[in-house]
Scaffold this active site. Sequence first.
Site, PDB file in Angstrom:
ATOM      1  N   LYS A   1       0.844  -1.207   0.000  1.00 27.94           N
ATOM      2  CA  LYS A   1       0.000   0.000   0.000  1.00 27.94           C
ATOM      3  C   LYS A   1       0.879   1.256   0.000  1.00 27.94           C
ATOM      4  O   LYS A   1       0.653   2.191  -0.772  1.00 27.94           O
ATOM      5  CB  LYS A   1      -0.934  -0.008   1.230  1.00 27.94           C
ATOM      6  CG  LYS A   1      -2.075  -1.002   1.097  1.00 27.94           C
ATOM      7  CD  LYS A   1      -2.862  -1.216   2.391  1.00 27.94           C
ATOM      8  CE  LYS A   1      -3.844  -2.368   2.189  1.00 27.94           C
ATOM      9  NZ  LYS A   1      -4.628  -2.731   3.367  1.00 27.94           N
TER      10      LYS A   1
ATOM     11  N   GLN B   1      -4.648  -1.346   9.523  1.00 31.76           N
ATOM     12  CA  GLN B   1      -4.605  -2.678   8.924  1.00 31.76           C
ATOM     13  C   GLN B   1      -5.257  -3.701   9.860  1.00 31.76           C
ATOM     14  O   GLN B   1      -4.947  -3.759  11.055  1.00 31.76           O
ATOM     15  CB  GLN B   1      -3.140  -3.054   8.623  1.00 31.76           C
ATOM     16  CG  GLN B   1      -2.973  -4.355   7.878  1.00 31.76           C
ATOM     17  CD  GLN B   1      -3.536  -4.329   6.445  1.00 31.76           C
ATOM     18  OE1 GLN B   1      -3.627  -3.274   5.817  1.00 31.76           O
ATOM     19  NE2 GLN B   1      -3.919  -5.482   5.945  1.00 31.76           N
TER      20      GLN B   1
ATOM     21  N   ASP C   1     -11.038   3.228   3.698  1.00 29.51           N
ATOM     22  CA  ASP C   1     -11.442   1.817   3.601  1.00 29.51           C
ATOM     23  C   ASP C   1     -12.961   1.711   3.394  1.00 29.51           C
ATOM     24  O   ASP C   1     -13.460   0.672   2.955  1.00 29.51           O
ATOM     25  CB  ASP C   1     -11.118   1.097   4.923  1.00 29.51           C
ATOM     26  CG  ASP C   1      -9.878   0.227   4.849  1.00 29.51           C
ATOM     27  OD1 ASP C   1      -9.597  -0.312   3.773  1.00 29.51           O
ATOM     28  OD2 ASP C   1      -9.215   0.082   5.898  1.00 29.51           O
TER      29      ASP C   1
HETATM   30  N1  GUN Z   1      -6.814  -6.470   6.022  1.00 30.26           N
HETATM   31  C1  GUN Z   1      -7.021  -7.220   4.906  1.00 30.26           C
HETATM   32  N2  GUN Z   1      -7.641  -6.462   3.948  1.00 30.26           N
HETATM   33  C2  GUN Z   1      -7.810  -5.225   4.477  1.00 30.26           C
HETATM   34  C3  GUN Z   1      -8.371  -4.024   3.974  1.00 30.26           C
HETATM   35  O1  GUN Z   1      -8.869  -3.938   2.837  1.00 30.26           O
HETATM   36  N3  GUN Z   1      -8.348  -2.960   4.822  1.00 30.26           N
HETATM   37  C4  GUN Z   1      -7.830  -3.025   6.072  1.00 30.26           C
HETATM   38  N4  GUN Z   1      -7.863  -1.932   6.839  1.00 30.26           N
HETATM   39  N5  GUN Z   1      -7.307  -4.140   6.576  1.00 30.26           N
HETATM   40  C5  GUN Z   1      -7.284  -5.238   5.783  1.00 30.26           C
END
Ligand code: GUN
Length: 302
Positions: A54, A98, A121
Amino acid sequence: MTATLIKGTEIREQILEEITAEVAQIKEQHGVVPGLVTILIGENPASISYVTLKIKTAHRVGFHEVQDSQPVDISEADLLALIEKYNNDDAINGILVQLPLPKHIDEKKVLNAIDPDKDVDGFHPVNVGRLMIGGDEVKFPPCTPAGIQEMIVRAGVETKGAEVVVVGRSNIVGKPIANMMLQKGVGANSTVTIVHTGTKDLAAHCKRADILIVAAGVPDLVKPEWIKEGACVIDVGVNRVGEKISEKTGKKIAILKGDVDFEAAKEIAGYITPVPGGVGPMTITMLMLNTLKSLKFKLGVA
Ligand code: GUN
């Protein structure tokens, strides 16, 4: 018949180029760039690799990016205070915590603490509500469903009046994508059915689908005889079914399988997404798009 492959890896490149160009233009006109912070708690290897990707992608498109890593034993109060700090930081337009979080931290409390206008998100209840209302209310559609819709649109698949069947009712994929596909507008206006573990005849529902979106987390769940000839099949499954040595790096990597029996399904479907290289690359791409949108909303240019 062999289906047309909808490749997330290719669509990602197109969208990231579009974002990079727009970031440069905003920087020139307004003197600012989008800012994204990823908050990582602990050292879960999968989470580390997601967050690293990311941040790398944010850097590539010209964002101001911050990776904030915290120890696994951070208290809930300290994490909430950290989120509040970023809520008040003008240089940050997107906050991503995350998941999953360590057991001593209440995930709901944490997600609810993020300013809904920085919730890239799209997990905050305010943004879930905005998505449900649809139209101009929507600020941040959750990234995986947004990526799925973008793939369907860019592949040129007709959605208006289409029978869409969604397999799976998760808050992150199944429920939001079903909601998005039933709204009025481009890439939607479909007739939507959600099927799940309580559904009586899964196969019969799937067989009706013009667009079949599968997010069940069960490898090879969807058999070729469940697929209507010429249908668009979107496979959201990322199931680790073993390990192998990478030819590129010589390191051990996971063998991934989707929720659809790909080899057989591609002979029946009109369009299909591969695993890996299908929906997966779209999630981070849409996170970048949401972060750019967040700055544009703030500047009043969205
Ligand atoms: N963990 C796995 N996929 C995601 C996601 O799309 N967003 C977040 N915040 N955590 C994750």
